[in-house]
Motif scaffolding. Structure first.
Motif, PDB file in Angstrom:
ATOM      1  N   LEU A 184     -28.441  23.880 -33.692  1.00  0.00           N
ATOM      2  CA  LEU A 184     -29.076  23.606 -34.978  1.00  0.00           C
ATOM      3  C   LEU A 184     -28.334  22.525 -35.758  1.00  0.00           C
ATOM      4  N   ILE A 185     -27.029  22.511 -35.663  1.00  0.00           N
ATOM      5  CA  ILE A 185     -26.234  21.487 -36.356  1.00  0.00           C
ATOM      6  C   ILE A 185     -26.530  20.106 -35.772  1.00  0.00           C
ATOM      7  N   LYS A 186     -26.688  20.020 -34.460  1.00  0.00           N
ATOM      8  CA  LYS A 186     -27.041  18.742 -33.827  1.00  0.00           C
ATOM      9  C   LYS A 186     -28.389  18.245 -34.339  1.00  0.00           C
ATOM     10  N   ILE A 187     -29.349  19.162 -34.434  1.00  0.00           N
ATOM     11  CA  ILE A 187     -30.686  18.793 -34.912  1.00  0.00           C
ATOM     12  C   ILE A 187     -30.617  18.328 -36.358  1.00  0.00           C
ATOM     13  N   ARG A 188     -29.879  19.075 -37.186  1.00  0.00           N
ATOM     14  CA  ARG A 188     -29.715  18.709 -38.591  1.00  0.00           C
ATOM     15  C   ARG A 188     -29.099  17.318 -38.751  1.00  0.00           C
ATOM     16  N   ASN A 189     -28.045  17.047 -37.970  1.00  0.00           N
ATOM     17  CA  ASN A 189     -27.358  15.756 -38.073  1.00  0.00           C
ATOM     18  C   ASN A 189     -28.270  14.597 -37.686  1.00  0.00           C
ATOM     19  N   CYS A 190     -29.098  14.814 -36.658  1.00  0.00           N
ATOM     20  CA  CYS A 190     -30.041  13.769 -36.245  1.00  0.00           C
ATOM     21  C   CYS A 190     -31.048  13.482 -37.354  1.00  0.00           C
ATOM     22  N   MET A 191     -31.616  14.529 -37.919  1.00  0.00           N
ATOM     23  CA  MET A 191     -32.622  14.354 -38.971  1.00  0.00           C
ATOM     24  C   MET A 191     -32.023  13.650 -40.184  1.00  0.00           C
ATOM     25  N   LYS A 192     -30.818  14.014 -40.524  1.00  0.00           N
ATOM     26  CA  LYS A 192     -30.149  13.393 -41.665  1.00  0.00           C
ATOM     27  C   LYS A 192     -29.936  11.901 -41.429  1.00  0.00           C
ATOM     28  N   GLU A 193     -29.476  11.532 -40.237  1.00  0.00           N
ATOM     29  CA  GLU A 193     -29.240  10.124 -39.907  1.00  0.00           C
ATOM     30  C   GLU A 193     -30.541   9.337 -39.858  1.00  0.00           C
ATOM     31  N   ILE A 194     -31.600   9.958 -39.345  1.00  0.00           N
ATOM     32  CA  ILE A 194     -32.903   9.301 -39.288  1.00  0.00           C
ATOM     33  C   ILE A 194     -33.344   8.903 -40.690  1.00  0.00           C
ATOM     34  N   TYR A 195     -33.164   9.798 -41.654  1.00  0.00           N
ATOM     35  CA  TYR A 195     -33.564   9.509 -43.025  1.00  0.00           C
ATOM     36  C   TYR A 195     -32.644   8.496 -43.704  1.00  0.00           C
ATOM     37  N   VAL A 196     -31.364   8.539 -43.392  1.00  0.00           N
ATOM     38  CA  VAL A 196     -30.448   7.547 -43.975  1.00  0.00           C
ATOM     39  C   VAL A 196     -30.901   6.138 -43.614  1.00  0.00           C
ATOM     40  N   THR A 197     -31.234   5.925 -42.350  1.00  0.00           N
ATOM     41  CA  THR A 197     -31.668   4.592 -41.915  1.00  0.00           C
ATOM     42  C   THR A 197     -33.071   4.260 -42.414  1.00  0.00           C
ATOM     43  N   ALA A 198     -33.913   5.285 -42.556  1.00  0.00           N
ATOM     44  CA  ALA A 198     -35.261   5.046 -43.089  1.00  0.00           C
ATOM     45  C   ALA A 198     -35.178   4.553 -44.534  1.00  0.00           C
ATOM     46  N   ILE A 199     -34.285   5.145 -45.325  1.00  0.00           N
ATOM     47  CA  ILE A 199     -34.094   4.724 -46.717  1.00  0.00           C
ATOM     48  C   ILE A 199     -33.535   3.301 -46.767  1.00  0.00           C
ATOM     49  N   GLU A 200     -32.601   3.004 -45.873  1.00  0.00           N
ATOM     50  CA  GLU A 200     -32.029   1.657 -45.817  1.00  0.00           C
ATOM     51  C   GLU A 200     -33.082   0.602 -45.493  1.00  0.00           C
ATOM     52  N   ASN A 201     -34.130   1.012 -44.764  1.00  0.00           N
ATOM     53  CA  ASN A 201     -35.193   0.089 -44.366  1.00  0.00           C
ATOM     54  C   ASN A 201     -36.436   0.188 -45.254  1.00  0.00           C
ATOM     55  N   ASP A 202     -36.281   0.798 -46.425  1.00  0.00           N
ATOM     56  CA  ASP A 202     -37.355   0.893 -47.416  1.00  0.00           C
ATOM     57  C   ASP A 202     -38.596   1.620 -46.905  1.00  0.00           C
TER      58      ASP A 202
END
Length: 391
Positions: free
Chosen positions: A138-156
């Motif tokens: 579950l921690i692996k899944i959480r970390n992936c989702m968090k990183e996906i959103y960090v880069t999505a925000i960076e790309n507007d």
């Protein structure tokens, strides 16, 4: 006065088009955006003006304007391709990133727009998952989702990350227990291995604590015969070719910088390694009178034709075969996994009073916190021994 003639559509398909400048690229080029209407040019212009208003309001309120409607699945796959693939080791890419994204996150959130996923949706998802998977997964899944959103925000692509600090992750699935051989069992296995055709690899695993990947990556040049030392410089992994889907075996660098290390070995083990042939016959056809070719192997534990050994094939042909024979000879000794031999080495070192820093150096661990939780005086007997209070 006659009424002015209606302006003809200026775009294919009978549409009216208005273009406006909405910004500049990092190179200074103007960014233009088109707006279309089937009614009139004035209507297209009205859409453009509304866009400018919406953009200004969004930037003043949330600090960012999202001009795209991208689904979570679309960006998750793009994230894997751009930010992870080729940037990490192949087995790390598959286990830590690709598998959690494609097996878990996309089936749940794939068709939903990035901006429409709320913190409550994420919390509800992990509340469901706690009944199916261990906390580590579950921690692996959480970390992936968090990183996906960090880069999505960076790309507007969105302006908020729903994986917030308030997210609570728990699991009702207990972690897989780590088993280890006792000192007596380990000694029996080593003695038995000295008589078995595949025993040398097992002895190396038990006496050094290296992983299967590191074992199969050992080359003759990694042995210091003078000082009786093994140098760990690379590991062997089986990777799926992204183009063909076929698996290929490669010998590449290690998981992290801490894994590159040297391990002193006994003279007895050194002599067993020296006795292993480094030149082997390959090919040939006895019936046709064709002599095999003698090659010098690069790897100590090589495949049938002298090359790098596929880890899965090695486990099936060598490790599993040895363990079945050993268990037949000693039914009271259980069959443990290859990774549990590594755990055995750490446990025995700890029981012998070796400090955690030294254990970390031998095993190539970077995290002493993890070692302290798992190995530091985890029994009454071990604690008494450390305090000199043995009976």
């Amino acid at each position: 006065m006659p009424r002015p003639k209606k302006e003809a559509p200026n775009h294919a398909g009978g549409l009216y088009e208005i273009k406006i400048t909405i910004g500049k690229t990092v190179e200074g080029k103007l960014i233009r955006k088109s707006f279309y209407s089937s009614e009139s040019k004035a209507d297209a212009k009205k859409q453009a003006q509304q866009y400018v208003i919406n953009k200004e309001v969004a930037e003043r309120t949330v600090g960012q304007f999202v001009d795209h409607e991208v689904t979570f699945g679309e960006w998750a796959l793009k994230w894997l391709e751009v930010y992870k693939k080729g940037k990490v080791k192949g087995n790390t890419y598959y286990g830590t990133y690709q598998n959690p994204v494609e097996k878990h996150l996309i089936p749940k959130f794939g068709g939903i727009l990035l901006k429409d996923i709320k913190p409550v949706d994420v919390q509800n998802y992990f509340a469901e998952m706690k009944k199916k998977y261990a906390l580590e997964t579950l921690i692996k899944i959480r970390n992936c989702m968090k990183e996906i959103y960090v880069t999505a925000i960076e790309n507007d692509l969105c302006y908020k990350n729903p994986v917030t600090k308030s997210l609570k992750i728990t699991s009702v699935i207990p972690p897989t227990p780590k088993r280890a051989y006792t000192k007596e069992e380990s000694e029996k296995i080593i003695q038995y291995a000295k008589t078995h055709k595949e025993g040398l690899a097992i002895i190396v695993l038990l006496e050094t604590g290296i992983s299967r990947s590191e074992l199969l990556g050992l080359k003759w040049e990694d042995i210091d015969y003078k000082d009786s030392v093994i140098y760990i410089n690379q590991g062997t992994v089986s990777l799926s070719d992204p183009e063909t889907g076929k698996y290929m075996t490669v010998s590449q660098g290690l998981k992290n910088a801490y894994r590159q290390r040297f391990i002193p070995i006994s003279k007895d083990l050194l002599n067993m390694i020296i006795a292993k042939p480094c030149r082997i016959p390959v090919g040939g056809n006895k019936r046709k009178g064709i002599e095999p070719k003698i090659i010098h192997t690069e790897y100590i534990f090589h495949g049938p034709c002298g090359g790098v050994y596929n880890p899965r094939n090695w486990s099936a042909r060598v490790y599993d075969s040895f363990m079945a024979d050993m268990h037949k000879a000693y039914p009271e000794i259980p069959i443990l996994s290859c990774h549990e031999l590594r755990h055995t080495k750490a446990t025995l070192l700890k029981d012998d009073g070796v400090d955690l820093f030294t254990i970390a150096k031998i095993l190539g661990h970077s995290n002493l916190d993890m070692l302290s939780k798992r190995y530091a005086h985890n029994t009454v007997e071990a604690l008494k021994k450390a305090l000199g209070l043995e009976d």
